[in-house]
Structures are given as structure tokens and as C-alpha cells.
Design a protein around this motif. Sequence first.
Motif, mmCIF file in Angstrom:
data_model
loop_
_atom_site.group_PDB
_atom_site.id
_atom_site.type_symbol
_atom_site.label_atom_id
_atom_site.label_comp_id
_atom_site.label_asym_id
_atom_site.label_seq_id
_atom_site.Cartn_x
_atom_site.Cartn_y
_atom_site.Cartn_z
ATOM 1 N N LYS A 6 0.834 -1.215 0.000
ATOM 2 C CA LYS A 6 0.000 0.000 0.000
ATOM 3 C C LYS A 6 0.864 1.259 0.000
ATOM 4 O O LYS A 6 0.551 2.248 -0.683
ATOM 5 C CB LYS A 6 -0.930 0.000 1.213
ATOM 6 N N THR A 7 1.955 1.210 0.763
ATOM 7 C CA THR A 7 2.880 2.344 0.788
ATOM 8 C C THR A 7 3.490 2.571 -0.586
ATOM 9 O O THR A 7 3.599 3.707 -1.063
ATOM 10 C CB THR A 7 3.998 2.102 1.823
ATOM 11 N N LYS A 8 3.896 1.474 -1.238
ATOM 12 C CA LYS A 8 4.462 1.583 -2.584
ATOM 13 C C LYS A 8 3.435 2.125 -3.569
ATOM 14 O O LYS A 8 3.770 2.913 -4.467
ATOM 15 C CB LYS A 8 4.972 0.218 -3.054
ATOM 16 N N ASN A 9 2.186 1.716 -3.413
ATOM 17 C CA ASN A 9 1.124 2.213 -4.307
ATOM 18 C C ASN A 9 0.981 3.731 -4.203
ATOM 19 O O ASN A 9 0.859 4.426 -5.219
ATOM 20 C CB ASN A 9 -0.208 1.548 -3.959
ATOM 21 N N ILE A 10 0.982 4.224 -2.965
ATOM 22 C CA ILE A 10 0.837 5.671 -2.760
ATOM 23 C C ILE A 10 2.033 6.409 -3.351
ATOM 24 O O ILE A 10 1.886 7.439 -4.020
ATOM 25 C CB ILE A 10 0.675 5.992 -1.266
ATOM 26 N N LEU A 11 3.242 5.874 -3.116
ATOM 27 C CA LEU A 11 4.441 6.513 -3.662
ATOM 28 C C LEU A 11 4.422 6.529 -5.183
ATOM 29 O O LEU A 11 4.782 7.531 -5.818
ATOM 30 C CB LEU A 11 5.695 5.788 -3.161
ATOM 31 N N LYS A 12 4.006 5.420 -5.793
ATOM 32 C CA LYS A 12 3.968 5.336 -7.254
ATOM 33 C C LYS A 12 2.997 6.342 -7.850
ATOM 34 O O LYS A 12 3.220 6.862 -8.947
ATOM 35 C CB LYS A 12 3.582 3.916 -7.688
ATOM 36 N N MET A 13 1.926 6.641 -7.146
ATOM 37 C CA MET A 13 0.965 7.611 -7.651
ATOM 38 C C MET A 13 1.365 9.035 -7.286
ATOM 39 O O MET A 13 1.180 9.974 -8.082
ATOM 40 C CB MET A 13 -0.438 7.336 -7.104
ATOM 41 N N ALA A 313 -12.863 -1.340 5.024
ATOM 42 C CA ALA A 313 -12.530 -0.267 5.960
ATOM 43 C C ALA A 313 -11.063 -0.306 6.384
ATOM 44 O O ALA A 313 -10.445 0.741 6.602
ATOM 45 C CB ALA A 313 -13.420 -0.354 7.195
ATOM 46 N N LYS A 314 -10.490 -1.507 6.476
ATOM 47 C CA LYS A 314 -9.089 -1.629 6.896
ATOM 48 C C LYS A 314 -8.159 -0.995 5.856
ATOM 49 O O LYS A 314 -7.212 -0.280 6.197
ATOM 50 C CB LYS A 314 -8.712 -3.090 7.098
ATOM 51 N N ASP A 315 -8.413 -1.263 4.579
ATOM 52 C CA ASP A 315 -7.584 -0.670 3.530
ATOM 53 C C ASP A 315 -7.723 0.850 3.522
ATOM 54 O O ASP A 315 -6.750 1.563 3.264
ATOM 55 C CB ASP A 315 -7.979 -1.232 2.163
ATOM 56 N N VAL A 316 -8.926 1.337 3.788
ATOM 57 C CA VAL A 316 -9.137 2.785 3.850
ATOM 58 C C VAL A 316 -8.249 3.388 4.934
ATOM 59 O O VAL A 316 -7.548 4.386 4.702
ATOM 60 C CB VAL A 316 -10.620 3.124 4.134
ATOM 61 N N ARG A 317 -8.275 2.796 6.120
ATOM 62 C CA ARG A 317 -7.447 3.289 7.233
ATOM 63 C C ARG A 317 -5.970 3.259 6.865
ATOM 64 O O ARG A 317 -5.233 4.217 7.117
ATOM 65 C CB ARG A 317 -7.687 2.457 8.501
ATOM 66 N N ASP A 318 -5.539 2.159 6.272
ATOM 67 C CA ASP A 318 -4.123 2.007 5.934
ATOM 68 C C ASP A 318 -3.672 3.046 4.911
ATOM 69 O O ASP A 318 -2.595 3.641 5.043
ATOM 70 C CB ASP A 318 -3.852 0.601 5.399
ATOM 71 N N TYR A 319 -4.480 3.258 3.887
ATOM 72 C CA TYR A 319 -4.082 4.204 2.840
ATOM 73 C C TYR A 319 -4.039 5.630 3.383
ATOM 74 O O TYR A 319 -3.117 6.396 3.062
ATOM 75 C CB TYR A 319 -5.033 4.120 1.647
ATOM 76 N N LEU A 320 -5.008 6.014 4.194
ATOM 77 C CA LEU A 320 -5.009 7.362 4.759
ATOM 78 C C LEU A 320 -3.846 7.554 5.732
ATOM 79 O O LEU A 320 -3.163 8.591 5.712
ATOM 80 C CB LEU A 320 -6.340 7.642 5.462
ATOM 81 N N LYS A 321 -3.599 6.537 6.565
ATOM 82 C CA LYS A 321 -2.492 6.634 7.518
ATOM 83 C C LYS A 321 -1.150 6.670 6.801
ATOM 84 O O LYS A 321 -0.277 7.494 7.126
ATOM 85 C CB LYS A 321 -2.532 5.434 8.473
ATOM 86 N N ASN A 322 -0.973 5.799 5.820
ATOM 87 C CA ASN A 322 0.298 5.779 5.088
ATOM 88 C C ASN A 322 0.523 7.071 4.309
ATOM 89 O O ASN A 322 1.656 7.547 4.194
ATOM 90 C CB ASN A 322 0.328 4.586 4.125
ATOM 91 N N GLY A 323 -0.563 7.628 3.760
ATOM 92 C CA GLY A 323 -0.444 8.900 3.066
ATOM 93 C C GLY A 323 0.053 9.992 3.994
ATOM 94 O O GLY A 323 0.922 10.795 3.630
ATOM 95 N N CYS A 324 -0.487 10.036 5.203
ATOM 96 C CA CYS A 324 -0.052 11.023 6.198
ATOM 97 C C CYS A 324 1.412 10.823 6.585
ATOM 98 O O CYS A 324 2.197 11.785 6.625
ATOM 99 C CB CYS A 324 -0.923 10.932 7.452
#
Length: 442
Positions: A6-13, A313-324
Motif C-alpha cells: 500500500k505504501t508503494k502504491n501511494i508513492l507510485k501515484m 474499511a481496513k484498507d481505507v485506514r491504511d491508505y489514509l495513515k500511510n499517506g499522512c
Amino acid sequence: MNNHTKTKNILKMAYPILLNYLLSSIFSILDEAIVGHYSARGFALVGIAGGILYSVTGTLGILSAAFHIMAAEKKGQDDTASFETIFLSCKVLTLIIGVLFILLSLFAGRFFFQKLYHLSGRELTELLSYFYPASVTVLQNMLLFLYAAYFRNLFQTKIVVAVTAVSTGINLFFDYALVYGAFGFPSLGISGAAWGSVAGLMGGLLIYQLAYIRQAHFTGQKRKRFHFRQTAALVRSCFKQILHLYPPLLGQELLESTVFVLFVTAAVSRLAPTQMAVYKLLDIVYSTLSLPVYAFATAAQTYALQRHSAGDAKDVRDYLKNGCLLAVVVISGLCVVCALFRVHILSWIVSDSTVIYAGTSCLFLIFPIVFARIPYQILMTYLQGIGKEQYVFVCTAIAALLTGGGTLLLGRLAELPGIYLCMTLEFLLLGWIYLRKYRKSL
């Protein structure tokens, strides 16, 4: 999907989005320099017309934010057909609005600048020679925003960088060639800058359209061809959805970018000239430091909205937290660089030693504002995407009025530190409110 992925996904985008922001800023400065070196009067006239077109583009461009929210919902539900239908409908709606604005500009532009800006004679003729062709860029930019949101939902953000690089490169070439009459082209003066922008944006749209066709070819996807009545029905349906989303999205943007900024500007205008110059100087640094915040907020919002629509809901939390967290890491690094090389950085922007010295002592005051903006921006964009746009609008309205009044008061009592304190408190307060709302929505 594990957290590392998930962290890599956010970085790639996020990094192509950030690179796109940086390229756009650099080329915008170069573009303005071409006109500025041609004529001081022409530079001022382009500033008047360009400011209006920029505001209209931003206002109408929020349509792409509404599309992004609707599109993310359909992609999260793996409903590709509806995703494509919404895109087609929004594109038709964008074309209609853009063409209407061009016609309005052509028929009412002269009257508008005569009555509102009291321009006449040569100045009016020169301004309109820029404004008329430049009005086409509003439609072009609206389409570019729409395509960018489309490919962002397909997790193909690198194309946005390619489009920006190509379109701005074409823009700069034709700006220089048509303004100065270089490379065998006629010298058109400031109108050449407008035609250069049209040519550059047309190149970007061509790349997007080719990528759009290529996307359908590789996925084996057959896009439907609609008759006029079917298309009209789709546009009406899409328009109803946009009408629901657009007013609060626009209201929030206007409150944050216009109303609160007016309060801050009013407070700054009451300071000594040196303090005003310092604020302008640090505002450039603050705007640059904020670019990663927008990039990570956009990336986190895209993934979180799609996972929300999928009911995870878990993925939502993870993506928002990792983005922050990623935004905090990047901003921390940039703040360290700014702190270590603060004199050199500020010297690149201005040459006045008094302003630079005062700026170095106040530079650290903008760091808390940037950090406070991270959770605020990420949570705000997410809440807007899950049907809480009215709530966000009301919160922004209340906070803008309260902290705006506080800015005027503390600006008088504590000058720049007081203004920066109010800006920090606004983002901290809204970030805390949005966090509570987000937790209730889970």
C-alpha cells in the motif's frame, strides 16, 4: 494486500503528481518571463486577462474533482461500464460549458473590460488580442483535468507528467516564436503567448486522447457509441450528480483560497513594508513545501475512495495513515534542507538583505503550518469523497470566519508570528474535527 504494498502504491501515484506540480510551476515562470521581457505593458495586460482566466479555470475545473469522486466509487465497485459512462458524460458536459464560455468571451469580452477595468484604445485592443484566443484554454484545461482524473483512477499517473512536459515544451516554443517572431514565425506580440498556450494544451490533449484509445485497445474494451438522445440522457444524469457535489466543493475552495486569504492579506497589509515583503517571500517557500501535501492527499484519496466503495474499511485506514506518514517524512526532509540552507534559498528569490535577514528568523514559523496541513488535507479530501462534502463546507466556513478574525487581531498585536499562529490553528482545528468525523464514518 500488505502494508508495504500500500505504501508503494501511494508513492507510485504521488511522485508523478508531485513532479507534475513542479514542472507546471517552473514552466509557468518561464512562460511569464517570455512576455515580461517583451513588454512591461503587455506583461501587465496579460496579468489582468490571465488572472481572470485562471480564476474561471479553477472554478470550472472543480468539475473534475466531482468526476474523480464519482469515478473512484465506480472503480472501487469494479463497475468499468459505469466508470466509462460517467467519463463520457462529464466530457460532453465539459465541452458544452467550455464552448459557452468561449462564446461569452467573444461576445462580452470587450464590454467587460471596458466597463469593469475602464480600458480603452490601444490597451483594450492589445488585451483582447490575448484574451480572445486564451479563452479557449479554459475548455482545454477543463478537459486536461478530466483526463488526469480518469487516468489517476486507473493508477496511470506517469502519463500526467508526460502530458505536462510535452504541452509546456510546445507552449514555450510557440510562445517565444510567436511573441518575438523567431524561427520564421510572424511576430504577434502578446497574442502570440495566447496562441502558444492553445498549441501546447492541444498537444497535451492529443497525447491523452491517444492514451485513452490505447487503453481501450490493450484491455480489449469496447466503448459504446451513443446516439444523441442516449448521450443527452447520460449528461442529464451526470449533471444531477455533479450539481449535488459541485456547490459544496466550490464553496470550500472559495472559502479556503479566497475568503481566508483575504483576511490574511488584510492583516499583512497593515504591517510595515519589510514585514509585507517577508510574508510574500515566505509564502513562496510555503507554497513549494505544500506541494507534497497535495500530491500525497490526492494519491491517498484515490486509493481510499476506491477501497471505501469496495467496503474495505481496513484498507481505507491504511491508505489514509500511510499517506499522512509519507507526507510527514517528505516534508520533514524538505524542512531540514530549508533550515540548513535558509539564507541561500531566500537569496535565490530576493536580493534585499534586510528582507532576507528578517525572513530567516521567521522561516521556522511556516513549518508548523505545513505539518498541520497534512492530516487536514488528506482527511478533508476523503470526507468530500464519501458524501460529507456539505459537512466539510460548513466546517470550513465557520473556521475561515473565526480564524480570519483572529488573524486580523493577532496580526495587529504580534505581527507575522500572530498571523502564522492563526494559520496553524485553523488547520489543527479542522484536522481534529475531520479526524473525529472520519472515525465516526468507519
